[in-house]
Scaffold this motif. Structure first.
Motif, mmCIF file in Angstrom:
data_model
loop_
_atom_site.group_PDB
_atom_site.id
_atom_site.type_symbol
_atom_site.label_atom_id
_atom_site.label_comp_id
_atom_site.label_asym_id
_atom_site.label_seq_id
_atom_site.Cartn_x
_atom_site.Cartn_y
_atom_site.Cartn_z
ATOM 1 N N LYS A 131 71.270 49.687 48.266
ATOM 2 C CA LYS A 131 70.021 48.978 47.953
ATOM 3 C C LYS A 131 69.352 49.547 46.705
ATOM 4 C CE LYS A 131 68.934 47.165 52.499
ATOM 5 N NZ LYS A 131 68.031 47.181 53.643
ATOM 6 N N ALA A 132 69.400 50.858 46.547
ATOM 7 C CA ALA A 132 68.814 51.488 45.356
ATOM 8 C C ALA A 132 69.571 51.054 44.101
ATOM 9 C CB ALA A 132 68.829 53.009 45.497
ATOM 10 N N GLN A 133 70.897 50.972 44.197
ATOM 11 C CA GLN A 133 71.708 50.526 43.065
ATOM 12 C C GLN A 133 71.405 49.068 42.736
ATOM 13 O OE1 GLN A 133 72.336 53.612 42.213
ATOM 14 N NE2 GLN A 133 74.300 53.020 41.439
ATOM 15 N N GLU A 134 71.312 48.265 43.761
ATOM 16 C CA GLU A 134 71.034 46.840 43.583
ATOM 17 C C GLU A 134 69.665 46.627 42.927
ATOM 18 O OE1 GLU A 134 70.145 43.539 46.779
ATOM 19 O OE2 GLU A 134 72.285 44.026 46.773
ATOM 20 N N ALA A 135 68.694 47.441 43.305
ATOM 21 C CA ALA A 135 67.333 47.293 42.781
ATOM 22 C C ALA A 135 67.259 47.557 41.278
ATOM 23 C CB ALA A 135 66.382 48.225 43.525
ATOM 24 N N LYS A 136 68.143 48.398 40.775
ATOM 25 C CA LYS A 136 68.097 48.695 39.338
ATOM 26 C C LYS A 136 69.170 47.930 38.555
ATOM 27 C CE LYS A 136 70.673 53.031 39.580
ATOM 28 N NZ LYS A 136 70.704 54.413 39.156
#
Length: 146
Positions: A75-80
């Motif tokens: 999710k953190a990767q997707e957010a950026k």
């Protein structure tokens, strides 16, 4: 790397060490240089990667282990990551995309979206995913007017 099962398996064989002969089978690396010595020399100054004493293998430095690939990380990767479309279908390559995004650095990765045509050949869709170094960098990019 978390998606590359072959490379993950290779890292399990020898305490993370991967022979340069294996690394040079990757098209992206081979397109930069097919000379293992050139690649090894470039890696020697990296704190992320290590070169073996015999200068035949490389691995990720134990001081910089791979992150744990769980849902929170995903999710953190997707957010950026930003989805960007409108690139020419013909003559677009990763080098041209990197040059285009030079003004929007720092970014970590660009993935060209492709599909398989009726002849089973990969074709560029005209869109990409660009992953920025931080969430703030991604937000700044998205806030720019197109």
């Amino acid at each position: 790397m978390h998606r590359d099962k072959f490379l993950i398996e290779q890292t399990k064989l020898d305490n993370g060490w991967v022979p340069m002969s294996v690394m040079l089978t990757f098209k992206m690396l081979a397109s930069m240089s097919k000379d293992a010595d050139v690649i090894l020399k470039a890696i020697e100054s990296s704190d992320l990667m290590e070169v073996s004493e015999d200068k035949k293998k490389i691995r990720r430095s134990p001081n910089h282990p791979l992150p744990v690939y769980n849902e929170e990380y995903r999710k953190a990767q997707e957010a950026k990551t930003a989805y960007v479309k409108g690139f020419p279908l013909q003559d677009t390559n990763i080098e041209k995309l990197k040059a285009f995004f030079k003004d929007f650095e720092p970014f970590e990765n660009i993935v060209m979206r492709k599909y398989q045509d009726k002849d089973k050949k990969l074709q560029f869709k005209g869109s990409i995913f660009v992953q920025f170094k931080t969430l703030e960098d991604a937000k700044a990019f998205m806030a720019r007017e197109s």
